[in-house]
Write a protein that holds these residues in place. Structure first.
Motif, PDB file in Angstrom:
ATOM      1  N   LEU A 423       0.952  -1.282  -0.038  1.00 49.46           N
ATOM      2  CA  LEU A 423      -0.130   0.047   0.060  1.00 49.46           C
ATOM      3  C   LEU A 423       0.689   1.322   0.003  1.00 49.46           C
ATOM      4  CD1 LEU A 423      -3.015   0.288   0.158  1.00 49.46           C
ATOM      5  CD2 LEU A 423      -2.624   0.707   2.563  1.00 49.46           C
ATOM      6  N   ASP A 424       1.937   1.340   0.797  1.00 48.41           N
ATOM      7  CA  ASP A 424       2.819   2.448   0.850  1.00 48.41           C
ATOM      8  C   ASP A 424       3.595   2.605  -0.360  1.00 48.41           C
ATOM      9  OD1 ASP A 424       2.084   3.411   3.553  1.00 48.41           O
ATOM     10  OD2 ASP A 424       3.423   1.949   4.254  1.00 48.41           O
ATOM     11  N   ARG A 426       2.549   1.807  -3.348  1.00 53.12           N
ATOM     12  CA  ARG A 426       1.651   1.990  -4.237  1.00 53.12           C
ATOM     13  C   ARG A 426       1.290   3.468  -4.236  1.00 53.12           C
ATOM     14  NH1 ARG A 426      -1.931  -1.076  -7.568  1.00 53.12           N
ATOM     15  NH2 ARG A 426      -1.053  -2.912  -6.535  1.00 53.12           N
ATOM     16  N   ASP A 427       1.354   3.977  -2.944  1.00 51.01           N
ATOM     17  CA  ASP A 427       0.890   5.516  -2.708  1.00 51.01           C
ATOM     18  C   ASP A 427       2.241   6.272  -3.298  1.00 51.01           C
ATOM     19  OD1 ASP A 427      -1.304   5.048  -1.642  1.00 51.01           O
ATOM     20  OD2 ASP A 427      -0.643   5.330   0.259  1.00 51.01           O
TER      21      ASP A 427
END
Lengths: 456, 628
Positions: A423-424, A426-427
């Protein structure tokens, strides 16, 4: 009308004017005013009234600028949303800092033409105007696009693409272990993931460090000329101006008692700030000029400390010298053609010193070269490696990416779940993508399929 | 041509995994529905691997279940091994997978279809759509019967112009043993649909009596097996293991030596194959350094000796197949019962669809499953249920149901397909979902039950169960947020044992649970009530508390992106007349004709600036119409 987020931008044209306006539009406008603007007379802002006060950094309490603020409550505003305007001093540096304070409160940097677009979408302007607006925005967009394409072709995009490549590889490594648990891929290769992220962070860090360099190229540097009365400041200013025909603007300070002149020193745009325009017979006023100059010190990229080497070192010199502790300074021993009475060995140790004569022109070329090399050296402007992130948007994107990668690295070290690490990453990729173009899930899959033998 | 007497609301063409869900959804929504298939003995047949679920696919199955579909119940009733994958990588990437008894799976689904009210199940090959002018009226079959219907759902699978390859031998077929569908794709091409060619493959089926399982590693399912459906309480089928075997350098040598007779490498096959499910010859060629490839030997059922070696699909000639399968340790004496083959088939470019799966060219015509590019039973079923629902909603004169990317994998899949199109068989991966943390298997009911119930697909009994669960979750969240530790000596001691000695008095159970080292199970040590909480309730509470920050961040992202999703682009919009768009952007928008601004923003090459200009043009145009 659907709900929109709050936006902010510097609304006056780039370059240095007497006044610069930072505009905020959206539901958070009033809250921003409460957070960063302290009116002289306490109490909340009444709509459509001007207030004098200070813009403060809410974290440090530091005063960034004195300004006039006006809050225009919806719908009686340009965008028909709550609008806050902060009328600041005109320097781009000040405006950037004020804008940065607003952005730090969670508002978004406005797209080109977005205030006008909102005005239109909220029915503030009519059809005829709207069509004109569309043309304007179209033109602006295309200009922005051309700029983007130029940058895309250039070194900046190469650098960012490199960072994106590392992030993409890291993400693909993570995603492969998430999406293909039955594919005999072995253990999660955290060393390789971490290595790719570190490389990306290195590039992003360097780009962010270069941001100030980029700003210097775009907006120039501000150089403050300071010195006690009659040290030769105005002669120096004239000397620097007379020999340079590339004067961009000449805006005498109206209420601020500071003169700003723009000059091009060997390709480097320089804004000279001088108190020499004040010519009063009253010594008290002149002294007030000095104290105003002292206030300007923190905003200057470089201070030229003009000393009269034909007079002794005096209390006023000491006053100035003490104020320069944290600044980048060149000490100018002026009137070098006159007998020297200025000797306090040790006072200027460690500072760059030049002997000049503003009246004869001696040492002026050396001074220009010194100013130029101070910045060119520090930001490597001449090197092919130098990449200018000239726009606040890019900086914002890279800061977002860096924040996400910081979270990622901490997470990796503390054994955070693979899914949250992804998730990080991807951010970070999304943030970088706002500069280079978005990363699609197919890009990630391409890397997975070319790196791993998938297919249960 | 004889015209059949009954007029249907919905005609579904094809009874594979898409067709079954489409027909059931339409019939359950009260529409007079006809399901046509080339072979009534192959309803819901698992043409390739005998398994349901896996990463992202398990998610799809649970979403279908939450909406009121059949797939989850069908595998729960016929599954012979259940496993949860990825248990330690995060809550959203856990996924269910099950081996099916292939024949029982097919028979149960057929029985469900047969007993469904409003549904007629008939055998017949559809050769053409029946149109009056450009108005869709029904379908024509090879046996000379014309069926009239208000809407048609095409789920043609691998059947349209299907061509089977075994080595350099090839022949028309929809699947080994079945006829292809001829005529339909030519007509679709004439109507303006862009027809493309894809390829997929399946391994040989082997006789398990000729495999030495003692030399293979057994892989058992979870005990107890966890069902897919939110309505299933217990798995009652007998459970059996799979086995793992490996290829070796000699296997690869045999394969390499046979490549000159591979239709793939000889250029006979023109269709594009799936990269995520390559044939064994592809793996050997593309990864020459890999010394072994893994295969799971999966049972095809309890009552058959046939087994399926996963990852070993091939189009190599039969002599090479025999040699390479027999080079695998444990398979030295193996007998092939059905050879492996590759199949090429026609599909229709899915950018010619609305997000409702209705075609942009023909009103009331819907496409679902492999005809749109995806491979996989779960992908097919997910589209099938949406096409069935939307055909039924059309019949009822209601707005279509479109799921968002932040709402369901089904939404991600359909949006990917209709916005970006696909040039290879499309498979769902969790990495395709940008809001992955929100799209978990465990909360599929919380995401979709309400919608399924609102349209009338979720039965009241299931819905009541769901409402009870949701209330319990909210109540438990409130309880742990307000229950504080007493810090009596016994409690203090417990904290010490857990290494939480520094915890202050007044700490709530929620705060305790938020700590990475504390699970809900440990809360039960402090608190009697926690011990009584059902697992499906505490699981939600635990996830909500532990991943609160991440979940909030994703919700914000969904909300931000949602602003563009609600702005619809009129179908008659003339992109060439809009000032401020570049030529490239105009061309892409004219070609894709997105339904919403959100969709437009996801087309590669459409810049944020172009989206701004579009937003303004829309507003101006609406104004013009209003004034005119």
């Amino acid at each position: 009308m659907y709900v929109r987020d709050t936006i902010a931008a510097v609304s006056t044209p780039p370059g240095n004017g007497g006044i610069g306006i930072v505009r905020v539009s959206g539901a958070q406008a009033a809250a921003i005013a409460d957070t960063i603007f302290k009116p002289v007379n306490s109490g909340g802002l009444i709509s459509h009234r001007f207030y004098f006060g200070a813009i403060r950094d809410p974290r440090t309490g530091e005063t960034v600028d004195e300004a006039m603020a006006v809050l225009m409550r919806a719908p009686r505003s340009y965008t028909r949303e709550d609008v806050l305007e902060l009328h600041c001093h005109g320097g781009m540096l000040v405006l950037e800092r004020v804008l940065a304070l607003a952005l730090a409160c969670g508002v978004r940097l406005a797209e080109p033409g977005e205030f006008t677009r909102r005005a239109f979408l909220n029915g503030r302007i009519d059809l005829v105007q709207a069509e004109a607006v569309m043309d304007i925005i179209g033109a602006r967009t295309e200009a922005a696009l051309r700029l983007a394409q130029r940058q895309r072709a250039g070194a900046l995009s190469q650098k960012i693409s490199e960072a994106r490549g590392f992030l993409l590889t890291a993400l693909a490594l993570v995603e492969a272990f998430i999406d293909f648990p039955e594919d005999d891929l072995g253990e999660t290769d955290t060393a390789s993931i971490s290595c790719n992220v570190q490389k990306a962070r290195g590039i992003i860090g360097a780009l962010l460090a270069g941001f100030d360099g980029g700003r210097i190229l775009r907006e120039g540097i501000s150089v403050l000329i300071i010195g006690k009365p009659n040290a030769g400041k105005s002669s120096l200013l004239n000397r620097l101006l007379n020999e340079n025909r590339a004067i961009v603007t000449h805006i005498p300070g109206t209420t601020r008692d500071i003169i700003e002149e723009s000059v091009n020193l060997g390709g480097l745009p320089v804004k000279l700030l001088d108190t020499a325009g004040i010519r009063h017979s009253d010594d008290m006023v002149e002294l007030e000029g000095i104290s105003r100059a002292l206030e300007k010190i923190p905003q200057a990229d470089l201070v030229l400390f003009v000393c009269d080497s034909s007079r002794p070192f005096e209390a006023e010199d000491r006053l100035i010298l003490d104020a320069l502790a944290d600044s980048r300074v060149i000490v100018l021993l002026n009137k070098c053609d006159l007998p020297r009475l200025f000797d306090l060995p040790g006072v200027f140790d460690g500072m760059k010193q030049l002997k000049i004569s503003a009246s004869s022109g001696e040492g002026i070329e050396a001074l220009k070269e010194a100013v130029r090399t101070t910045f060119l050296h520090e930001t490597d402007l001449d090197s092919r490696e130098f990449v200018a992130i000239s726009r606040a948007r890019h900086r914002e994107a890279l800061v977002t990416a860096e924040t996400a990668l910081e979270r990622f690295s901490t997470g990796l070290a503390t054994g955070l779940l693979l899914e949250l690490l992804a998730l990080d990453l991807r951010d970070a990729l999304t943030a970088v993508g706002s500069v280079t173009g978005q990363t699609t899930s197919d890009d990630v899959l391409d890397v997975i399929f070319s790196s791993f033998c998938i297919g249960k | 041509m004889m015209t059949y007497e009954q007029q249907y609301d919905v005609i579904v063409v094809g009874a594979g995994h898409a067709g079954c869900e489409a027909a059931l959804a339409a019939a359950r929504l009260g529409c007079a529905t006809l399901l046509l298939t080339i072979n009534l003995d192959a309803v819901a047949l698992m043409s390739c691997n005998p398994a349901i679920g896996g990463l992202a696919k398990g998610h799809l199955v649970k979403e279908i279940d939450a909406l009121g579909g059949e797939m989850a119940r069908n595998i729960d009733a016929t599954g012979i091994q259940f496993r949860i994958l990825n248990t330690r990588k995060g809550p959203a990437v856990r996924a269910s997978r099950a081996q099916a008894d292939k024949q029982l799976y097919r028979l149960r689904m057929k029985r469900v279809l047969e007993h469904q009210a409003n549904l007629h199940l008939k055998q017949g090959e559809v050769t053409a759509l029946y149109l009056e002018g450009d108005v869709l009226r029904g379908v024509d079959t090879r046996s000379g019967i014309r069926f009239l219907g208000r809407t048609v759902v095409l789920t043609t699978g691998t059947f349209m112009r299907g061509l089977i390859h075994i080595g350099m031998t090839n022949y028309p077929g929809g699947r080994a043993g079945d006829l292809p569908s001829i005529g339909l794709s030519e007509q679709l091409g004439r109507l303006g649909f862009e027809i493309g060619r894809l390829k997929t493959g399946t391994p040989a089926r082997l006789d398990n009596r000729t495999i030495d399982f003692a030399r293979l590693e057994a892989q058992h399912g979870d005990d107890p097996p966890v069902p897919f459906s939110f309505s299933t309480t217990r798995i009652t089928m007998q459970q059996v293991p799979c086995h793992i075997a490996y290829t070796n350098p000699r296997t690869h040598e045999i394969i390499r030596a046979g490549l000159d007779r591979s239709p793939l490498y000889a250029g006979v096959i023109e269709g594009v194959g799936p990269r995520y499910c390559p044939s064994i010859e592809d793996k050997v060629v593309r990864f020459p350094d890999k010394e072994r490839h893994q295969t799971f030997i999966e049972p095809e059922g309890l009552e058959t000796v046939e087994v399926y070696p996963s990852g070993m699909s091939t189009s190599l000639p039969i002599d090479v197949q025999i040699a390479f399968y027999r080079s695998i340790e444990g398979l030295e004496r193996v007998e092939i019962m059905r050879p492996a083959y590759a199949i090429e088939y026609d599909y229709v470019n899915p950018i010619q669809l609305h997000a409702s799966l209705e075609t942009k060219l023909i009103h009331n015509l819907y496409h679902a499953g492999q005809i749109n590019g995806p491979s996989g039973y779960e992908e097919a079923a997910g589209q099938g249920i949406m096409a069935g629902i939307n055909a039924a909603l059309r019949v009822k004169g209601l707005e279509p149901l479109v799921l968002g990317r932040g709402e369901a994998y089904i939404g991600v899949m359909i949006d990917d397909l209709v916005t970006l199109g696909t040039r290879e068989p499309y498979r769902m991966f969790t990495s395709r979902a940008e809001f992955r943390l929100l799209l978990r298997e465990d909360n599929a009911d919380l995401r979709l039950r309400e919608k399924g119930h609102a349209i009338g697909l979720v039965p009241e009994r299931d819905y009541a169960g769901f409402l009870r669960k949701r209330e319990m979750i909210v109540a438990e969240q409130q309880r742990i947020a307000t229950t504080r530790l007493s810090m009596e000596p016994a409690e203090r001691e417990l904290l010490g044992v857990l290494g939480l000695g520094e915890i202050q008095k007044g700490t709530t159970l929620e705060q305790l649970l938020r700590r990475p080292e504390v699970t809900y199970a440990e809360l039960a040590m402090f608190d009697d009530v926690s011990r009584e909480t059902p697992s499906e309730v505490w699981e939600q509470v635990e996830i909500q508390v532990k991943y609160h920050g991440y979940i909030e961040r994703q919700l914000e992202q969904v909300e931000r992106s949602g602003k563009l999703e609600v702005v619809r682009l009129p179908h008659d919009i003339d992109y060439a007349s809009i000032n401020g768009l570049t030529g490239e952007v105009r061309e892409k928008l004219s070609r894709n004709r997105p339904d919403t601004l959100g969709q437009a923003s996801r087309i590669p090459g459409i810049t944020p600036a172009a989206i701004s200009v579009l937003a303004i043009a829309l507003k101006a145009n609406a104004w013009k119409r209003h004034e005119g």
